[in-house]
Design a protein around this motif. Structure first.
Motif, PDB file in Angstrom:
ATOM      1  N   LYS A  61      -0.198   3.954   3.181  1.00 11.44           N
ATOM      2  CA  LYS A  61      -1.565   4.071   2.673  1.00 11.44           C
ATOM      3  C   LYS A  61      -2.474   4.711   3.713  1.00 11.44           C
ATOM      4  O   LYS A  61      -2.203   4.662   4.917  1.00 11.44           O
ATOM      5  CB  LYS A  61      -2.097   2.693   2.258  1.00 11.44           C
ATOM      6  CG  LYS A  61      -1.281   2.033   1.152  1.00 11.44           C
ATOM      7  CD  LYS A  61      -1.208   2.923  -0.079  1.00 11.44           C
ATOM      8  CE  LYS A  61      -0.375   2.283  -1.184  1.00 11.44           C
ATOM      9  NZ  LYS A  61      -0.270   3.154  -2.375  1.00 11.44           N
ATOM     10  N   THR A  62      -3.555   5.301   3.239  1.00 12.74           N
ATOM     11  CA  THR A  62      -4.488   5.993   4.126  1.00 12.74           C
ATOM     12  C   THR A  62      -5.859   5.331   4.085  1.00 12.74           C
ATOM     13  O   THR A  62      -6.220   4.638   3.139  1.00 12.74           O
ATOM     14  CB  THR A  62      -4.645   7.468   3.719  1.00 12.74           C
ATOM     15  OG1 THR A  62      -5.196   7.531   2.390  1.00 12.74           O
ATOM     16  CG2 THR A  62      -3.310   8.182   3.743  1.00 12.74           C
ATOM     17  N   SER A  63      -6.617   5.573   5.146  1.00 11.23           N
ATOM     18  CA  SER A  63      -7.997   5.107   5.211  1.00 11.23           C
ATOM     19  C   SER A  63      -8.831   6.201   5.853  1.00 11.23           C
ATOM     20  O   SER A  63      -8.860   6.359   7.071  1.00 11.23           O
ATOM     21  CB  SER A  63      -8.105   3.814   6.038  1.00 11.23           C
ATOM     22  OG  SER A  63      -9.468   3.429   6.181  1.00 11.23           O
ATOM     23  N   ALA A  79     -12.130   8.685   0.960  1.00 13.77           N
ATOM     24  CA  ALA A  79     -11.911   7.342   1.493  1.00 13.77           C
ATOM     25  C   ALA A  79     -10.426   7.024   1.622  1.00 13.77           C
ATOM     26  O   ALA A  79      -9.979   6.459   2.623  1.00 13.77           O
ATOM     27  CB  ALA A  79     -12.591   6.302   0.599  1.00 13.77           C
ATOM     28  N   ASN A  80      -9.641   7.393   0.614  1.00 16.41           N
ATOM     29  CA  ASN A  80      -8.190   7.126   0.624  1.00 16.41           C
ATOM     30  C   ASN A  80      -7.446   8.338   0.070  1.00 16.41           C
ATOM     31  O   ASN A  80      -6.947   8.323  -1.053  1.00 16.41           O
ATOM     32  CB  ASN A  80      -7.866   5.880  -0.207  1.00 16.41           C
ATOM     33  CG  ASN A  80      -8.594   4.641   0.277  1.00 16.41           C
ATOM     34  OD1 ASN A  80      -9.609   4.257  -0.291  1.00 16.41           O
ATOM     35  ND2 ASN A  80      -8.106   4.038   1.345  1.00 16.41           N
ATOM     36  N   TYR A 109     -11.603   0.249   8.979  1.00 17.49           N
ATOM     37  CA  TYR A 109     -10.553   0.810   8.130  1.00 17.49           C
ATOM     38  C   TYR A 109     -10.481   0.019   6.830  1.00 17.49           C
ATOM     39  O   TYR A 109     -10.595  -1.205   6.830  1.00 17.49           O
ATOM     40  CB  TYR A 109      -9.193   0.749   8.831  1.00 17.49           C
ATOM     41  CG  TYR A 109      -9.120   1.580  10.094  1.00 17.49           C
ATOM     42  CD1 TYR A 109      -8.779   2.929  10.033  1.00 17.49           C
ATOM     43  CD2 TYR A 109      -9.406   1.028  11.341  1.00 17.49           C
ATOM     44  CE1 TYR A 109      -8.718   3.709  11.176  1.00 17.49           C
ATOM     45  CE2 TYR A 109      -9.348   1.795  12.496  1.00 17.49           C
ATOM     46  CZ  TYR A 109      -9.006   3.126  12.406  1.00 17.49           C
ATOM     47  OH  TYR A 109      -8.952   3.894  13.544  1.00 17.49           O
ATOM     48  N   ALA A 110     -10.271   0.728   5.718  1.00 13.77           N
ATOM     49  CA  ALA A 110     -10.163   0.077   4.412  1.00 13.77           C
ATOM     50  C   ALA A 110      -9.033   0.732   3.622  1.00 13.77           C
ATOM     51  O   ALA A 110      -9.058   1.943   3.385  1.00 13.77           O
ATOM     52  CB  ALA A 110     -11.478   0.192   3.650  1.00 13.77           C
ATOM     53  N   TYR A 111      -8.047  -0.055   3.244  1.00 12.34           N
ATOM     54  CA  TYR A 111      -6.884   0.446   2.514  1.00 12.34           C
ATOM     55  C   TYR A 111      -6.859  -0.132   1.103  1.00 12.34           C
ATOM     56  O   TYR A 111      -7.206  -1.292   0.900  1.00 12.34           O
ATOM     57  CB  TYR A 111      -5.599   0.072   3.243  1.00 12.34           C
ATOM     58  CG  TYR A 111      -5.505   0.637   4.646  1.00 12.34           C
ATOM     59  CD1 TYR A 111      -4.936   1.882   4.870  1.00 12.34           C
ATOM     60  CD2 TYR A 111      -6.003  -0.064   5.741  1.00 12.34           C
ATOM     61  CE1 TYR A 111      -4.845   2.418   6.153  1.00 12.34           C
ATOM     62  CE2 TYR A 111      -5.926   0.448   7.020  1.00 12.34           C
ATOM     63  CZ  TYR A 111      -5.345   1.691   7.221  1.00 12.34           C
ATOM     64  OH  TYR A 111      -5.274   2.207   8.487  1.00 12.34           O
TER      65      TYR A 111
END
Length: 256
Positions: free
Chosen positions: A29-31, A41-42, A9-11
Motif C-alpha cells: 500500500k502507498t501513502s 493520497a494513495n 502516513y495514512a494507508y
C-alpha cells in the motif's frame, strides 16, 4: 536552533501477502505520491511481476530489517561526528539509517503509470556506477518501448542531476550513447533537445562538449531541424575548444 517536523502516513489497508486461485501476490500500500495527474493520497503505481523476484524479495527483506531496527545508541557529546553528505559518510547523534529498494523498468513486467518517480530513478542513475551503464540504458529503452517515456520530464530531471556540484556528464553521456547505439537515436535526441538549453546556460556544465557531440550525432540521424538559441550562442564564441566545435557541428546540422 531546534526545529520540529512531523510526517504523517495514512494507508487504506495494511500491506499483505494475498492468497488467490492464481497463487500468492504481494500488495504494498502507498501513502502519498506524485503521479502524472498530480499528488494523490494513495496512488497506484504498478500491477504486475518482478523479472527477478528472488533478488527483489531478498532486497525488500533487507529494507524491512532496517525499518524495524532501532539504531540509536546514547553517547557523550565528545563522541559526536559531523554529518557529511554527498557520496560521503558521517554519524549523527540520532544514528539515522536510510534504506530503500529501487526497481528499474527492466526489472518489471506489468502495467501502471510511469510517473515522476520512475523517470527519476533512471535519471538519477545516469550519474551512477559506470558498470551499470548498460542496465540503466536498458531501463530507459524499456520505458520508451512501452510508450511511457516523457522526454520533457526526463530532460528536466537529467539537467537537475548533472547540475549537482558532484556530478559529471561523462557517465551520463556513456549511458545515453549506449542507448543511442541500439538504434534509438531519435529517442535520445527527444531527451537531449529540451535538456541542452538548461545545461548550457548560464554557463555550460563540465563535459558539455561530449554531450553536444552526442546530440549532433543523434540529431543528424533523426533528421532534426530548427535552431536552439543556447547552442547558437556557444557556437558563436571564438576559439576551437571541444565545446565550441561540437556546438558548431550541432548548429550547422540543425540548419542544413
Amino acid at each position: 536552533m531546534r526545529t520540529k517536523h512531523t510526517q504523517a502516513y495514512a494507508y487504506v489497508h495494511a500491506s499483505a501477502v494475498r492468497e488467490s486461485a492464481s497463487g500468492r501476490s504481494l500488495a504494498l500500500k502507498t501513502s502519498g505520491g506524485a503521479t502524472p495527474g498530480g499528488e494523490q493520497a494513495n496512488p497506484r503505481f504498478f500491477d504486475g511481476f518482478l523479472t527477478a523476484p528472488t533478488a527483489a524479495a531478498t532486497a525488500l527483506l533487507a529494507v524491512a530489517d532496517v525499518a524495524a531496527t532501532r539504531y540509536y545508541r546514547p553517547g557523550s557529546a565528545a563522541s559526536l561526528d559531523p554529518v557529511v553528505t554527498g557520496c560521503a559518510w558521517g554519524r549523527s547523534p540520532a544514528a539515522g539509517v536510510y534504506a530503500r529498494l529501487d526497481v528499474l523498468a527492466a526489472g518489471l513486467d506489468g502495467d501502471g503509470p510511469a510517473g515522476y518517480a520512475t523517470h527519476w530513478l533512471i535519471a538519477e542513475r545516469l550519474d551512477g556506477d559506470p558498470k551499470q551503464a548498460h542496465a540503466v540504458a536498458d531501463a530507459l529503452l524499456v520505458l520508451a518501448a512501452q510508450g511511457q517515456l516523457d522526454p520533457e520530464l526526463f530532460a528536466a530531471q537529467t539537467q537537475a542531476v548533472l547540475r549537482r556540484d558532484w556530478s559529471t556528464s561523462t557517465r551520463a553521456v556513456t549511458v545515453l550513447r549506449v542507448a543511442a547505439e541500439t538504434g534509438a537515436r531519435a529517442t535520445i535526441w527527444s531527451i537531449l533537445r529540451p535538456a541542452l538549453p538548461p545545461l548550457l546556460r548560464p554557463a555550460p556544465i563540465n563535459g558539455a562538449g561530449a554531450l553536444l557531440a552526442l546530440a549532433a550525432e543523434c540529431a543528424a540521424h533523426s533528421g532534426a531541424k530548427g535552431p536552439i538559441p543556447e547552442v547558437d550562442e556557444v557556437a558563436a564564441r571564438k576559439g576551437s575548444s571541444q565545446i565550441v566545435e561540437n556546438a558548431r557541428l550541432l548548429r550547422d546540422g540543425l540548419r542544413s
